[in-house]
Design a protein around this motif. Structure first.
Motif, PDB file in Angstrom:
ATOM      1  N   GLN A  91     -12.225 -34.317   1.558  1.00 15.50           N
ATOM      2  CA  GLN A  91     -13.639 -34.182   1.888  1.00 15.50           C
ATOM      3  C   GLN A  91     -13.809 -33.126   2.989  1.00 15.50           C
ATOM      4  O   GLN A  91     -13.281 -33.261   4.099  1.00 15.50           O
ATOM      5  N   LEU A  93     -15.484 -31.118   5.929  1.00 17.85           N
ATOM      6  CA  LEU A  93     -16.225 -31.584   7.114  1.00 17.85           C
ATOM      7  C   LEU A  93     -15.888 -33.049   7.407  1.00 17.85           C
ATOM      8  O   LEU A  93     -16.775 -33.879   7.674  1.00 17.85           O
ATOM      9  N   TYR A  94     -14.591 -33.364   7.348  1.00 19.25           N
ATOM     10  CA  TYR A  94     -14.100 -34.704   7.684  1.00 19.25           C
ATOM     11  C   TYR A  94     -12.815 -34.540   8.462  1.00 19.25           C
ATOM     12  O   TYR A  94     -11.945 -33.755   8.061  1.00 19.25           O
ATOM     13  N   LEU A 109     -11.917 -28.690   8.048  1.00 18.55           N
ATOM     14  CA  LEU A 109     -11.850 -28.187   6.670  1.00 18.55           C
ATOM     15  C   LEU A 109     -10.596 -27.389   6.338  1.00 18.55           C
ATOM     16  O   LEU A 109     -10.360 -27.096   5.176  1.00 18.55           O
TER      17      LEU A 109
END
Ligand SMILES: Nc1ncnc2c1ncn2[C@@H]1O[C@H](COP(=O)(O)OP(=O)(O)OP(=O)(O)O)[C@@H](O)[C@H]1O
Ligand SMILES: Nc1ncnc2c1ncn2[C@@H]1O[C@H](COP(=O)(O)OP(=O)(O)OP(=O)(O)O)[C@@H](O)[C@H]1O
Ligand SMILES: [Mg+2]
Ligand SMILES: [Mg+2]
Lengths: 466, 466
Positions: A91, A93-94, A109
Motif C-alpha cells: 500500500q 503511503l503506508y 512508498l
C-alpha cells in the motif's frame, strides 16, 4: 463534457514513477536496490542492531533475453509483525516513518515502488519473509492492486522460528540493465558501507561475483530520537491536529506539552506577546485566535523560542568522515568539520563537511563532490543539488590555491528530522538558505585549512629548489 | 515496536508541499497564481473559447501585518458541473485530465495545493463560483479535510444564470510576499500572454495597479485530441487494464482497437513475430503470453510500429514564436524552427526552438533561456532543466560566432501528451535522450542561421572600415 475521476496514490505514482526514480531499466534497477537497502538499514539502526545486509541480483531463469532479473535483499533487522506486512509492501503511503525523526525513509512508498516496478515489467509477484524474533517466521506472496492501492495476498504461511531469527527478506523479479547500472550500484553500496562502518553489506551480482563490504566497527551510534514539532514550523493544520489530540486544559500547558523545547517561561512570554490568556482552554480558541497564535510562531514575530535540540540527530562524526576519506582516496591531506546544529523552518539539521587533496583523489576538471543525506549516498542529479551550487558559485577556490588542475574532493553530509529533498526519488536537496549557509561556511573553513597545507607544500618545494 | 499508519494523498502533499512548489511564502504565492491560471487556460482551450482571465491579488483586510492576501482568479471557460466542484477543488488526485492528451494540467492536484496552502496559513475557506452556461450559477464555500482527503462543503447555493455566463471563479486567502514574488508573477503572466496570443489576461496587484495583457488574435488553435496508448509505452499494468475494459474477441482486433496507430497489417506482423495467434481471446491469455507480448512491444524487439501521430498535439508555430520574440526583445535577428514530431516511450512530442540576437536581448553572461512546456512558462530551477544542460554542454557556441558578450536568447517549447517533468511542481524537464536530441539539433540549426547573419554583419562592418 469532461469526465472527472479520482486515482489512487498507487495509480498516481505508477503513472508518474519517473518522479520516484523509476524512469528507465538502468535507473529503476538502481532505485529498487537502494530503496530496499535503505529500508534494511533503518530497520537495523532503529533497534541498534549491527546491520548484516545481503543483496543478490541474478538473471531470471525463464528469459533468454537477459534483461529480466531476480532481486533479493535480506537483513537481520527488526522484522515486521505479520499484520502489517501486506500494507507495508503493498500500500503506497503506508509505513512507520511518519514521525519527526532522523531516518532514511520518509515518504512511505520506496519499497512499494520497487515492487510495483517489478510487477509491471515482469507480471510476477513479490515474496516477503519476516520475523520480529519471536517463535514464528511469516512468508507472504503479494501483488499490488494499483487501482485500489492495496495489497493482494496470494499466499500466506508461517513456520516455527527455532533460532529466533529476526529480520526481513524481500524478493521479486524486475526488468533492468545490470551492465549499465553496475557502476552506480557498486558505487552506492561502497559509499553506503563507508558512512555506515558498523554495517556488513554483501552483494552477489548476476555474474556470480561476490562483493563484501565488511564493517570496521561493532559500535553503533545511539538511535535517533523523535521530537515534537517546533513552533517555527507550525501552521494551522498542525495546530488544529494538536488541539484535537490534546488533553491540555490550558493554553500554557498546551504550549509546553506539544511543542519542542517550549518551557513554562517561554510559553508565558509567548502568550503575553500574542495577548491570549494562558489559562484559556485550547479547544475553545476562536479561529481568529488560532491564526494569531500560528502567525506569531515565526522567527520574525517572536524570536525567543529556543532553537531545536539537535541531540535527536545522529551525525557521522569527524572521525568517521576522515576515516572514510582516508580509506577511499588515500589522500595527502584531509580536513573535516561538523558544523554546529542549525534549523530551517523548525527542523534541526547538522551539516558535516570533509575535504581531501592528492593521493587517489580524482583529478577531474572541477571539484569532485560526494553527497550524503541521513547517511544515504546521493548519486544522481548532482547539478541540481544545493552543495554543487555552493561549490560552483559561492566558494572562491583560487583564494585557497585550488585551481583547475588541483585534485580536490569535497564531502557534504546533511542529517535532519526532515531532509528537504526536491523530488520523491531523494536524489538532490533544495537550497534552503539556512542549509546553504552552513554548507558554504563549512566548505570555506576546510578549504582554508587545505590552503594552509598547500602554501606550506609550495614553500617547501620552493626551498628545495633553492 | 514501530507504529504503522497510512496517510491520505492530501496529507502526503501537505507534509511534502515543497515538492509541489509551496515551500515559502514568495514561491507559494507564485505557485498558487500559476496553478489557477493554468486551470483557467485549460478550461477555455478545451472548448475553443478565447480565454478572458482576470487575476486579482489584494491585501486581506483583517491583518495589520501585510503578509496575508486575497487571491481571486476568474475565467470564461467551460465551468464545472456542480456535482464535481467539491472534489475538483477539495480532493487531491481528482480531476478531468487523466488522459493521454496535451493539456497543462496532469497530476490532479495543482488547484487543490493552492487552496490547501491558503487554508493552512490563514485558517480560512475557499469560494468557488461556476456555471457550465446553463440556467444556474453555483456557489460553494469549501475546506479541505486533509487527513481524509475530501472536501468539506461549508455552504452551497445557486442563483439563476440569466445571461448564460459560463466560467469559474476561485477565491481564497493565503500568506504570501508580493514584493518578493512580484517579478516572477509579472514575468509569468507576461510570458503566458506571449505564447497564448488569443488570451486576454488582466492582473490587479495589491497596490491596485492594473496590468492588461491583451490578446492579439481571436483565432484559437484546434483543441488537442486524446490518443490511445502507443505500444512502445506499454507495460503489464496498462495491458491488463486494456484487457479488462476490452470487448475484443480476438487478439488481432484487440491490438488494432486499443493501441495508437496499429493497423491490421502491423498487428498481424507483430503477432507473428511474437508467435501468438491473432484469433486468441485476449481474456484467455496466459501470464507468460502477456509478458511475451509486453516485452516485445519495445523498439529494440519490434521496430515496425508506426511512430505516434503528432496531429493530436497543438504546438505554438514558427509565426507565433517569432512574433513573441519580436514583441518581447525587439531583436536584430530572429530564427525559429519547429522540429519534426518525435516520441519518447511512445509519447509524441514536438520541440520548437527560437533564437534572438541584439535589440533588447539581455546581455547577461551566457545565453538567456526561455523555457515553455505545453504553453506553460517555466521560471524556476533552470539549472536543472534539460534545455540548460544542452545549451551549456552540447552546443559549440564559439563555432557560431557567439561569445561571452554576444546578446543571445534561446526559446525552447516542448509540447507532448506527457511532459517529463522531474517534479510535481512542474518547473523543469528531465533529460530524456529523445527530447535532448531534438533540442540539441534544433538549437544547432537556428544557431547556424544566426552565425550566417553575424558573419554577414562582421563582413559589412569590415567593408565599412576599409
Ligand atoms: N527491511 C525492512 N525491515 C523492517 N521494516 C521494513 C523493511 N522494509 C520496509 N519496512 C517497513 O515498511 C514500511 C514501508 O517501507 P517503504 O520503503 O515503502 O516506505 P518508508 O521506508 O517508510 O519511506 P520511503 O518511501 O521514504 O522509503 C517502512 O516504514 C517500514 O516500517
Ligand atoms: N478554472 C477551471 N475551469 C474549469 N475546470 C477547472 C478549473 N479549475 C479546475 N478545474 C477542474 O478541476 C480539476 C482539478 O484541477 P487541479 O488543478 O487540481 O488538477 P489538474 O489541473 O487536473 O492537474 P494539475 O495538478 O497538473 O494542475 C481539473 O482537472 C479540472 O477538471
Ligand atoms: Mg523505504
Ligand atoms: Mg491544474
Amino acid at each position: 463534457s469532461e469526465s472527472f475521476r479520482e486515482i489512487s496514490p498507487a495509480d498516481f505514482f505508477y503513472r508518474n514513477r519517473d518522479l520516484a526514480g523509476f524512469n528507465n531499466p538502468t535507473r529503476s534497477m538502481y532505485s529498487a536496490i537502494r530503496e530496499l537497502v535503505e529500508n534494511s538499514l533503518d530497520a537495523c539502526e532503529l533497534y541498534r542492531i549491527p546491520p548484516k545486509i545481503y543483496v543478490r541480483l541474478s538473471y531470471e531463469e525463464n528469459y533468454e533475453k537477459r534483461n529480466v532479473y531476480r532481486l533479493k535483499v535480506a537483513d537481520n533487522g527488526s522484522g515486521i509483525p505479520p499484520e502489517y506486512i501486506p500494507s507495508a509492501f503493498g500500500q503506497i503511503l503506508y509505513g512507520s516513518k511518519y514521525k519527526l525523526r532522523q531516518v532514511r525513509g520518509t515518504f512511505g512508498l520506496g519499497g512499494k515502488m520497487a515492487i510495483l516496478y517489478g510487477q509491471i515489467t515482469t507480471h510476477s509477484s513479490a515474496y516477503i519473509i519476516s520475523s520480529v524474533g519471536n517463535n514464528k517466521i511469516y512468508e507472504f506472496e503479494i501483488r499490488i492492486d494499483i487501482q485500489k492501492n492495496r495489497p493482494e495476498i496470494l499466499k500466506k504461511k508461517f513456520r516455527s522460528n527455532r533460532r529466533k531469527w529476526h529480520g526481513t527478506v524481500v524478493e521479486f523479479s524486475l526488468e533492468g540493465d545490470y551492465p549499465k547500472a553496475m557502476p552506480k550500484v557498486l558505487e552506492y553500496l561502497r559509499q553506503t558501507a563507508m558512512v555506515n562502518p558498523y554495517a556488513d553489506i554483501t552483494f552477489v551480482d548476476p555474474r556470480g561475483r561476490l562483493y563484501m563490504f565488511e564493517g570496521v566497527t561493532k559500535k553503533m551510534p545511539k538511535p535517533p530520537s523523535e521530537i515534537e514539532p517546533h513552533p517555527y514550523g507550525c501552521d494551522v493544520e498542525i495546530f488544529m491536529r494538536m488541539i484535537d489530540d490534546s488533553r491540555s486544559k490550558s493554553l500554557q500547558d498546551f504550549m509546553t506539552t506539544h511543542f519542542h523545547r517550549v518551557g513554562k517561561k517561554t510559553a508565558k512570554r509567548f502568550l503575553k506577546h500574542v495577548g491570549i490568556s494562558g489559562r484559556k482552554n485550547p479547544k475553545k480558541l476562536t479561529p481568529n485566535e488560532i491564526v494569531q497564535l500560528v502567525q506569531s510562531m515565526k522567527p520574525e514575530s517572536f524570536k525567543y523560542f529556543l532553537p531545536p535540540d539537535a541531540n535527536c540527530l545522529s551525525p557521522l562524526s569527524n572521525e568517521l568522515l576522515e576515516m572514510g576519506l582516508q580509506k577511499d582516496l588515500n589522500p595527502e591531506f584531509v580536513a573535516t568539520e561538523q558544523r554546529n546544529p542549525s534549523a530551517y523552518s523548525g527542523y534541526p539539521f547538522i551539516v558535516e563537511i570533509g575535504i581531501a587533496y592528492g593521493g587517489n583523489t580524482p583529478n577531474s576538471p572541477g571539484i569532485t563532490l560526494y553527497r550524503f543525506a541521513n547517511k544515504i549516498p546521493l548519486l544522481y542529479d548532482e547539478a541540481s543539488d544545493v552543495s554543487r551550487k555552493v561549490i560552483n558559485n559561492e566558494i572562491n577556490w583560487n583564494y585557497y590555491k585550488v585551481t583547475q588542475g588541483t585534485p580536490v574532493a569535497v564531502v557534504v553530509h546533511i542529517c535532519s528530522t526532515k531532509v528537504p529533498y526536491k523530488t520523491v526519488g531523494k536524489e538532490f536537496i533544495a537550497d534552503r538558505p539556512e542549509i546553504e549557509r552552513e554548507i558554504k561556511n563549512g566548505i570555506n573553513n576546510v578549504a582554508r585549512r587545505l590552503s594552509r597545507y598547500l602554501s606550506k607544500k609550495i614553500s617547501i618545494a620552493y626551498q628545495k629548489q633553492r
